[in-house]
Design a protein around this motif. Structure first.
Motif, PDB file in Angstrom:
ATOM      1  N   LYS A 157      -8.319  12.952  15.295  1.00 29.34           N
ATOM      2  CA  LYS A 157      -7.847  11.649  14.852  1.00 29.34           C
ATOM      3  C   LYS A 157      -6.847  11.842  13.717  1.00 29.34           C
ATOM      4  CE  LYS A 157     -10.508   9.200  17.578  1.00 29.34           C
ATOM      5  NZ  LYS A 157      -9.992   8.208  18.573  1.00 29.34           N
ATOM      6  N   SER A 158      -6.405  10.736  13.141  1.00 24.13           N
ATOM      7  CA  SER A 158      -5.474  10.821  12.013  1.00 24.13           C
ATOM      8  C   SER A 158      -6.234  11.172  10.738  1.00 24.13           C
ATOM      9  CB  SER A 158      -4.745   9.493  11.829  1.00 24.13           C
ATOM     10  OG  SER A 158      -4.027   9.149  13.001  1.00 24.13           O
ATOM     11  N   PRO A 159      -5.657  11.980   9.852  1.00 25.49           N
ATOM     12  CA  PRO A 159      -6.343  12.348   8.616  1.00 25.49           C
ATOM     13  C   PRO A 159      -6.412  11.172   7.641  1.00 25.49           C
ATOM     14  CG  PRO A 159      -4.100  13.144   8.559  1.00 25.49           C
ATOM     15  CD  PRO A 159      -4.309  12.579   9.937  1.00 25.49           C
ATOM     16  N   ALA A 160      -7.307  11.302   6.681  1.00 23.86           N
ATOM     17  CA  ALA A 160      -7.339  10.361   5.561  1.00 23.86           C
ATOM     18  C   ALA A 160      -6.393  10.868   4.491  1.00 23.86           C
ATOM     19  CB  ALA A 160      -8.755  10.254   5.007  1.00 23.86           C
ATOM     20  N   ARG A 161      -5.654   9.959   3.888  1.00 25.81           N
ATOM     21  CA  ARG A 161      -4.719  10.319   2.823  1.00 25.81           C
ATOM     22  C   ARG A 161      -5.047   9.493   1.587  1.00 25.81           C
ATOM     23  NH1 ARG A 161      -0.458  13.248   5.021  1.00 25.81           N
ATOM     24  NH2 ARG A 161      -0.369  13.169   7.319  1.00 25.81           N
ATOM     25  N   ILE A 162      -5.198  10.175   0.460  1.00 30.22           N
ATOM     26  CA  ILE A 162      -5.496   9.498  -0.805  1.00 30.22           C
ATOM     27  C   ILE A 162      -4.352   9.780  -1.765  1.00 30.22           C
ATOM     28  CG2 ILE A 162      -7.091   9.294  -2.746  1.00 30.22           C
ATOM     29  CD1 ILE A 162      -9.313  10.219  -0.842  1.00 30.22           C
ATOM     30  N   TYR A 163      -3.703   8.703  -2.208  1.00 30.35           N
ATOM     31  CA  TYR A 163      -2.554   8.806  -3.098  1.00 30.35           C
ATOM     32  C   TYR A 163      -2.977   8.454  -4.520  1.00 30.35           C
ATOM     33  CZ  TYR A 163       0.124   8.922   1.234  1.00 30.35           C
ATOM     34  OH  TYR A 163       0.613   9.253   2.473  1.00 30.35           O
ATOM     35  N   ARG A 164      -2.529   9.273  -5.461  1.00 32.39           N
ATOM     36  CA  ARG A 164      -2.830   9.036  -6.871  1.00 32.39           C
ATOM     37  C   ARG A 164      -1.611   8.414  -7.535  1.00 32.39           C
ATOM     38  NH1 ARG A 164      -4.132  13.598 -11.519  1.00 32.39           N
ATOM     39  NH2 ARG A 164      -4.834  12.131 -13.122  1.00 32.39           N
ATOM     40  N   GLY A 165      -1.814   7.275  -8.208  1.00 25.61           N
ATOM     41  CA  GLY A 165      -0.713   6.593  -8.870  1.00 25.61           C
ATOM     42  C   GLY A 165      -1.150   5.959 -10.163  1.00 25.61           C
ATOM     43  N   GLU A 166      -0.270   5.210 -10.778  1.00 26.32           N
ATOM     44  CA  GLU A 166      -0.572   4.580 -12.060  1.00 26.32           C
ATOM     45  C   GLU A 166      -1.702   3.564 -11.951  1.00 26.32           C
ATOM     46  OE1 GLU A 166       2.964   2.908 -13.624  1.00 26.32           O
ATOM     47  OE2 GLU A 166       3.954   4.824 -13.970  1.00 26.32           O
ATOM     48  N   ASP A 167      -1.846   2.936 -10.787  1.00 26.81           N
ATOM     49  CA  ASP A 167      -2.880   1.915 -10.610  1.00 26.81           C
ATOM     50  C   ASP A 167      -4.206   2.490 -10.144  1.00 26.81           C
ATOM     51  OD1 ASP A 167      -1.182  -0.130 -11.367  1.00 26.81           O
ATOM     52  OD2 ASP A 167      -0.426  -0.416  -9.344  1.00 26.81           O
ATOM     53  N   GLY A 168      -4.269   3.807  -9.917  1.00 25.17           N
ATOM     54  CA  GLY A 168      -5.515   4.405  -9.458  1.00 25.17           C
ATOM     55  C   GLY A 168      -5.298   5.236  -8.211  1.00 25.17           C
ATOM     56  N   TYR A 169      -6.328   5.273  -7.372  1.00 20.70           N
ATOM     57  CA  TYR A 169      -6.319   6.086  -6.163  1.00 20.70           C
ATOM     58  C   TYR A 169      -6.399   5.172  -4.956  1.00 20.70           C
ATOM     59  CZ  TYR A 169      -7.398   9.743  -9.523  1.00 20.70           C
ATOM     60  OH  TYR A 169      -7.359  10.594 -10.595  1.00 20.70           O
ATOM     61  N   VAL A 170      -5.489   5.377  -3.995  1.00 20.34           N
ATOM     62  CA  VAL A 170      -5.405   4.489  -2.839  1.00 20.34           C
ATOM     63  C   VAL A 170      -5.650   5.291  -1.570  1.00 20.34           C
ATOM     64  CG1 VAL A 170      -4.000   2.818  -1.581  1.00 20.34           C
ATOM     65  CG2 VAL A 170      -3.732   3.048  -4.056  1.00 20.34           C
ATOM     66  N   LEU A 171      -6.633   4.841  -0.774  1.00 21.36           N
ATOM     67  CA  LEU A 171      -6.965   5.469   0.496  1.00 21.36           C
ATOM     68  C   LEU A 171      -6.170   4.823   1.620  1.00 21.36           C
ATOM     69  CD1 LEU A 171      -8.798   7.237   2.375  1.00 21.36           C
ATOM     70  CD2 LEU A 171     -10.429   5.323   2.330  1.00 21.36           C
ATOM     71  N   HIS A 172      -5.523   5.657   2.433  1.00 16.11           N
ATOM     72  CA  HIS A 172      -4.802   5.186   3.613  1.00 16.11           C
ATOM     73  C   HIS A 172      -5.375   5.870   4.849  1.00 16.11           C
ATOM     74  CE1 HIS A 172      -1.349   2.919   1.861  1.00 16.11           C
ATOM     75  NE2 HIS A 172      -1.641   3.655   0.811  1.00 16.11           N
ATOM     76  N   ALA A 173      -5.489   5.119   5.935  1.00  9.99           N
ATOM     77  CA  ALA A 173      -5.979   5.669   7.198  1.00  9.99           C
ATOM     78  C   ALA A 173      -5.567   4.752   8.330  1.00  9.99           C
ATOM     79  CB  ALA A 173      -7.497   5.828   7.170  1.00  9.99           C
ATOM     80  N   GLN A 174      -5.613   5.291   9.542  1.00  5.98           N
ATOM     81  CA  GLN A 174      -5.329   4.497  10.725  1.00  5.98           C
ATOM     82  C   GLN A 174      -6.557   3.668  11.097  1.00  5.98           C
ATOM     83  OE1 GLN A 174      -2.291   4.386  12.277  1.00  5.98           O
ATOM     84  NE2 GLN A 174      -1.585   5.715  10.606  1.00  5.98           N
TER      85      GLN A 174
END
Length: 211
Positions: A157-174
């Motif tokens: 399947k598609s991987p999980a991606r977690i982005y770190r930014g000024e507002d915190g950590y954001v999880l992206h997934a299909q």
């Protein structure tokens, strides 16, 4: 004095400012912090005792126990960011200076619960967050979120991606069967900001979020 951010799986349901002295947590309507519609919560489940800027939680011989960071406790001095688990509620302790507020869950609770906007949330980012495996042979394994993008494989399947930014950590997934989930729900289109205590499931492995 601090405050509690109160959540049930998948959503934040309110905030309550702690006040000096004792605040009883439970299902009974006489409690200071009322956790409704959760039969796993005792009538008077736990108490938070605040002296100065220190708050301590004590279990009141509840049936199902009081947990801090997944450890069952009898008495525990709270630290910023720690998650208290009572039934299916997660109460995140935030160490902030705050005015006294009415009881949460009672008739006057409306004034103690704030709307869930990005301007009003209290979000404290440590040096880095991490995911911790909750079950199985890898229980306790840590996945530090130190990079701007952390990719966690999801075979087939598609991987999980977690982005770190000024507002915190954001999880992206299909979206779709077998894709990553958060708090037993699909990851929303556009991503989901991670909160302390969230449960992320990837390729059948459950991780708890520590922010």
């Amino acid at each position: 004095m601090g405050k509690l951010v109160i959540k049930r799986p998948g959503k934040q349901i309110g905030e309550v400012n702690l006040k000096l002295g004792d605040m009883i947590i439970g299902r009974h309507t006489t409690c200071d912090i009322i956790l409704k519609d959760d039969k796993s919560v005792s009538g008077k489940h736990a108490v938070i005792k605040t002296v100065g800027r220190k708050s301590t939680i004590e279990d009141l011989n509840s049936t199902n126990g009081t947990f801090v960071e997944n450890q069952r406790i009898k008495r525990h001095e709270l630290r910023n960011g720690e998650s208290i688990i009572i039934g299916d509620h997660v109460l995140v302790y935030r160490d902030v200076v705050a005015l006294d507020a009415p009881a949460f869950g009672g008739p006057s609770a409306g004034s103690s619960v704030t709307s869930n906007t990005s301007q009003e949330r209290t979000r404290i980012i440590r040096s880095h967050a991490q995911l911790v495996v909750m079950e199985g042979k890898d229980k306790g394994r840590q996945v530090p979120l130190v990079k701007e993008e952390t990719v966690i494989d999801n075979p087939g399947k598609s991987p999980a991606r977690i982005y770190r930014g000024e507002d915190g950590y954001v999880l992206h997934a299909q979206l779709g069967p077998g894709e990553p989930r958060i708090n037993d729900r699909p990851v929303p289109h556009g991503g989901q900001i991670l909160e302390n205590g969230d449960i992320v499931e990837i390729a059948g492995t459950k991780y708890q979020v520590y922010v």
